[in-house]
Every structure is written in C-alpha cells, then in structure tokens.
Design a protein around this motif. Structure first.
Motif, PDB file in Angstrom:
ATOM      1  N   THR A  19      -8.458  66.794 -99.136  1.00  0.00           N
ATOM      2  CA  THR A  19      -8.235  66.332 -97.658  1.00  0.00           C
ATOM      3  C   THR A  19      -9.790  65.941 -97.327  1.00  0.00           C
ATOM      4  O   THR A  19     -10.012  65.710 -96.077  1.00  0.00           O
ATOM      5  CB  THR A  19      -7.647  67.459 -96.738  1.00  0.00           C
ATOM      6  OG1 THR A  19      -8.598  68.463 -96.679  1.00  0.00           O
ATOM      7  CG2 THR A  19      -6.485  67.816 -97.248  1.00  0.00           C
ATOM      8  N   ASP A  20     -10.754  66.112 -98.177  1.00  0.00           N
ATOM      9  CA  ASP A  20     -12.167  65.682 -97.701  1.00  0.00           C
ATOM     10  C   ASP A  20     -12.750  66.657 -96.975  1.00  0.00           C
ATOM     11  O   ASP A  20     -13.434  66.157 -95.733  1.00  0.00           O
ATOM     12  CB  ASP A  20     -12.119  63.914 -97.458  1.00  0.00           C
ATOM     13  CG  ASP A  20     -13.702  63.590 -97.472  1.00  0.00           C
ATOM     14  OD1 ASP A  20     -14.255  63.887 -98.285  1.00  0.00           O
ATOM     15  OD2 ASP A  20     -13.871  62.708 -96.337  1.00  0.00           O
ATOM     16  N   THR A  21     -12.598  67.854 -97.130  1.00  0.00           N
ATOM     17  CA  THR A  21     -13.047  69.075 -96.349  1.00  0.00           C
ATOM     18  C   THR A  21     -13.958  69.821 -97.291  1.00  0.00           C
ATOM     19  O   THR A  21     -13.900  70.350 -98.421  1.00  0.00           O
ATOM     20  CB  THR A  21     -11.748  70.091 -95.986  1.00  0.00           C
ATOM     21  OG1 THR A  21     -10.889  69.099 -95.149  1.00  0.00           O
ATOM     22  CG2 THR A  21     -12.401  70.964 -94.998  1.00  0.00           C
ATOM     23  N   ASN A  22     -15.094  70.360 -96.449  1.00  0.00           N
ATOM     24  CA  ASN A  22     -16.008  71.227 -96.980  1.00  0.00           C
ATOM     25  C   ASN A  22     -15.626  72.657 -96.865  1.00  0.00           C
ATOM     26  O   ASN A  22     -15.413  72.979 -95.584  1.00  0.00           O
ATOM     27  CB  ASN A  22     -17.374  71.084 -96.482  1.00  0.00           C
ATOM     28  CG  ASN A  22     -18.418  71.780 -97.326  1.00  0.00           C
ATOM     29  OD1 ASN A  22     -18.631  71.760 -98.451  1.00  0.00           O
ATOM     30  ND2 ASN A  22     -19.324  72.208 -96.617  1.00  0.00           N
ATOM     31  N   THR A  48      -7.419  66.460 -85.645  1.00  0.00           N
ATOM     32  CA  THR A  48      -6.607  65.975 -86.382  1.00  0.00           C
ATOM     33  C   THR A  48      -6.972  66.348 -87.949  1.00  0.00           C
ATOM     34  O   THR A  48      -5.919  66.409 -88.994  1.00  0.00           O
ATOM     35  CB  THR A  48      -6.787  64.347 -86.236  1.00  0.00           C
ATOM     36  OG1 THR A  48      -6.533  64.046 -84.871  1.00  0.00           O
ATOM     37  CG2 THR A  48      -5.738  63.374 -86.990  1.00  0.00           C
ATOM     38  N   HIS A  49      -7.892  66.411 -88.582  1.00  0.00           N
ATOM     39  CA  HIS A  49      -8.580  66.445 -89.741  1.00  0.00           C
ATOM     40  C   HIS A  49      -7.944  67.841 -89.881  1.00  0.00           C
ATOM     41  O   HIS A  49      -7.447  68.077 -91.135  1.00  0.00           O
ATOM     42  CB  HIS A  49     -10.112  66.438 -89.762  1.00  0.00           C
ATOM     43  CG  HIS A  49     -10.443  66.793 -91.169  1.00  0.00           C
ATOM     44  ND1 HIS A  49     -11.865  67.073 -91.353  1.00  0.00           N
ATOM     45  CD2 HIS A  49      -9.896  66.631 -92.175  1.00  0.00           C
ATOM     46  CE1 HIS A  49     -12.135  66.999 -92.768  1.00  0.00           C
ATOM     47  NE2 HIS A  49     -10.769  66.813 -93.144  1.00  0.00           N
ATOM     48  N   LEU A  50      -8.338  68.896 -89.159  1.00  0.00           N
ATOM     49  CA  LEU A  50      -7.774  70.231 -89.256  1.00  0.00           C
ATOM     50  C   LEU A  50      -6.315  70.494 -89.618  1.00  0.00           C
ATOM     51  O   LEU A  50      -5.874  71.083 -90.335  1.00  0.00           O
ATOM     52  CB  LEU A  50      -7.980  71.261 -88.086  1.00  0.00           C
ATOM     53  CG  LEU A  50      -7.510  72.734 -88.147  1.00  0.00           C
ATOM     54  CD1 LEU A  50      -8.288  73.394 -89.397  1.00  0.00           C
ATOM     55  CD2 LEU A  50      -7.998  73.476 -87.077  1.00  0.00           C
ATOM     56  N   ALA A  51      -5.569  69.601 -88.692  1.00  0.00           N
ATOM     57  CA  ALA A  51      -4.150  69.405 -88.920  1.00  0.00           C
ATOM     58  C   ALA A  51      -3.623  68.937 -90.176  1.00  0.00           C
ATOM     59  O   ALA A  51      -2.678  69.600 -90.807  1.00  0.00           O
ATOM     60  CB  ALA A  51      -3.598  68.774 -87.586  1.00  0.00           C
ATOM     61  N   ARG A  52      -4.612  68.003 -90.814  1.00  0.00           N
ATOM     62  CA  ARG A  52      -4.093  67.513 -91.818  1.00  0.00           C
ATOM     63  C   ARG A  52      -4.436  68.645 -93.262  1.00  0.00           C
ATOM     64  O   ARG A  52      -3.474  68.732 -94.183  1.00  0.00           O
ATOM     65  CB  ARG A  52      -4.904  66.318 -92.245  1.00  0.00           C
ATOM     66  CG  ARG A  52      -4.552  65.477 -93.605  1.00  0.00           C
ATOM     67  CD  ARG A  52      -4.986  63.996 -93.678  1.00  0.00           C
ATOM     68  NE  ARG A  52      -6.346  64.042 -92.789  1.00  0.00           N
ATOM     69  CZ  ARG A  52      -7.553  63.592 -93.472  1.00  0.00           C
ATOM     70  NH1 ARG A  52      -7.895  63.552 -94.835  1.00  0.00           N
ATOM     71  NH2 ARG A  52      -8.697  63.683 -92.769  1.00  0.00           N
ATOM     72  N   VAL A  53      -5.516  69.345 -93.096  1.00  0.00           N
ATOM     73  CA  VAL A  53      -5.734  70.396 -93.887  1.00  0.00           C
ATOM     74  C   VAL A  53      -4.480  71.572 -93.814  1.00  0.00           C
ATOM     75  O   VAL A  53      -4.128  72.005 -94.998  1.00  0.00           O
ATOM     76  CB  VAL A  53      -7.194  70.940 -93.561  1.00  0.00           C
ATOM     77  CG1 VAL A  53      -7.243  72.266 -94.702  1.00  0.00           C
ATOM     78  CG2 VAL A  53      -8.303  70.036 -93.851  1.00  0.00           C
ATOM     79  N   MET A  54      -4.392  71.853 -92.808  1.00  0.00           N
ATOM     80  CA  MET A  54      -3.263  72.856 -92.502  1.00  0.00           C
ATOM     81  C   MET A  54      -1.882  72.326 -93.079  1.00  0.00           C
ATOM     82  O   MET A  54      -1.263  73.175 -93.971  1.00  0.00           O
ATOM     83  CB  MET A  54      -3.021  73.330 -91.105  1.00  0.00           C
ATOM     84  CG  MET A  54      -4.605  74.186 -90.722  1.00  0.00           C
ATOM     85  SD  MET A  54      -4.294  74.888 -88.953  1.00  0.00           S
ATOM     86  CE  MET A  54      -3.249  76.045 -89.016  1.00  0.00           C
ATOM     87  N   ARG A  55      -1.483  71.045 -92.857  1.00  0.00           N
ATOM     88  CA  ARG A  55      -0.253  70.571 -93.475  1.00  0.00           C
ATOM     89  C   ARG A  55      -0.217  70.632 -95.228  1.00  0.00           C
ATOM     90  O   ARG A  55       0.563  71.133 -95.841  1.00  0.00           O
ATOM     91  CB  ARG A  55       0.068  69.168 -92.957  1.00  0.00           C
ATOM     92  CG  ARG A  55       0.637  69.199 -91.818  1.00  0.00           C
ATOM     93  CD  ARG A  55       0.998  67.712 -91.447  1.00  0.00           C
ATOM     94  NE  ARG A  55       0.143  66.525 -91.472  1.00  0.00           N
ATOM     95  CZ  ARG A  55      -0.651  66.301 -90.581  1.00  0.00           C
ATOM     96  NH1 ARG A  55      -0.735  66.794 -89.311  1.00  0.00           N
ATOM     97  NH2 ARG A  55      -1.571  65.336 -90.805  1.00  0.00           N
ATOM     98  N   LYS A  65       1.717  82.455 -95.431  1.00  0.00           N
ATOM     99  CA  LYS A  65       1.595  82.616 -93.824  1.00  0.00           C
ATOM    100  C   LYS A  65      -0.070  82.136 -93.867  1.00  0.00           C
ATOM    101  O   LYS A  65      -0.871  82.136 -94.327  1.00  0.00           O
ATOM    102  CB  LYS A  65       1.274  83.933 -93.084  1.00  0.00           C
ATOM    103  CG  LYS A  65       1.258  84.076 -92.078  1.00  0.00           C
ATOM    104  CD  LYS A  65       1.034  85.585 -91.596  1.00  0.00           C
ATOM    105  CE  LYS A  65       0.312  85.760 -90.305  1.00  0.00           C
ATOM    106  NZ  LYS A  65       0.103  87.217 -90.038  1.00  0.00           N
ATOM    107  N   LEU A  66       0.152  81.082 -92.787  1.00  0.00           N
ATOM    108  CA  LEU A  66      -1.267  80.441 -92.396  1.00  0.00           C
ATOM    109  C   LEU A  66      -1.320  80.330 -90.895  1.00  0.00           C
ATOM    110  O   LEU A  66      -0.332  80.071 -90.310  1.00  0.00           O
ATOM    111  CB  LEU A  66      -1.133  78.611 -92.881  1.00  0.00           C
ATOM    112  CG  LEU A  66      -2.266  77.846 -92.891  1.00  0.00           C
ATOM    113  CD1 LEU A  66      -3.413  78.155 -93.733  1.00  0.00           C
ATOM    114  CD2 LEU A  66      -1.940  76.425 -93.020  1.00  0.00           C
TER     115      LEU A  66
END
Length: 70
Positions: A19-22, A48-55, A65-66
């Motif tokens: 997800t292009d996250t560090n 929005t980026h955080l939501a993509r990572v969590m999905r 659990k998340l």
C-alpha cells in the motif's frame, strides 16, 4: 491481533508495503498460544491512505482483530 503461526510477521509487512506505506516500528506480544498482538507505527499520508492500509490488513486470513489507536 493475529493468528500465532509461522510466517505471519513476514505477511503483515508485505501487505503494508503493497500500500506504499512506511513502517516505523513493529512490536509484538504473545497473548496465548493461538494469538499475538502486533502494534505498528505507520507513516500514512492521510485518513484515506490509512483506510486503504486497514482494508488490506483485514483481508489477511491471519488477522483476528484490527484497531486504530491515537
């Protein structure tokens, strides 16, 4: 929380990286023989980026659990 099994600590960073996250830090603590709690500190651009990572993390079969803190 994730299933406590071999390879799960490789699967999580791979999914986050996709997800292009560090990842700043990863801390784990074993809850019991079946589950481990994983605390991650991530650099994200926005909600929005955080939501993509969590999905993405929720799609992993190892995820039990998340939750977001802070």
């Amino acid at each position: 929380d994730v299933v406590n099994k071999r390879g799960v600590l490789a699967t999580i960073p791979a999914a986050i990286s996709a997800t292009d996250t560090n990842i700043e830090t990863i801390n784990t603590s074993e809850r019991d023989s079946n589950a481990t709690t994983v605390h991650l500190l991530l650099n994200v651009r926005d909600r929005t980026h955080l939501a993509r990572v969590m999905r993405r993390l929720r799609t992993l079969p190892e995820t039990l659990k998340l939750a977001r803190r802070g």
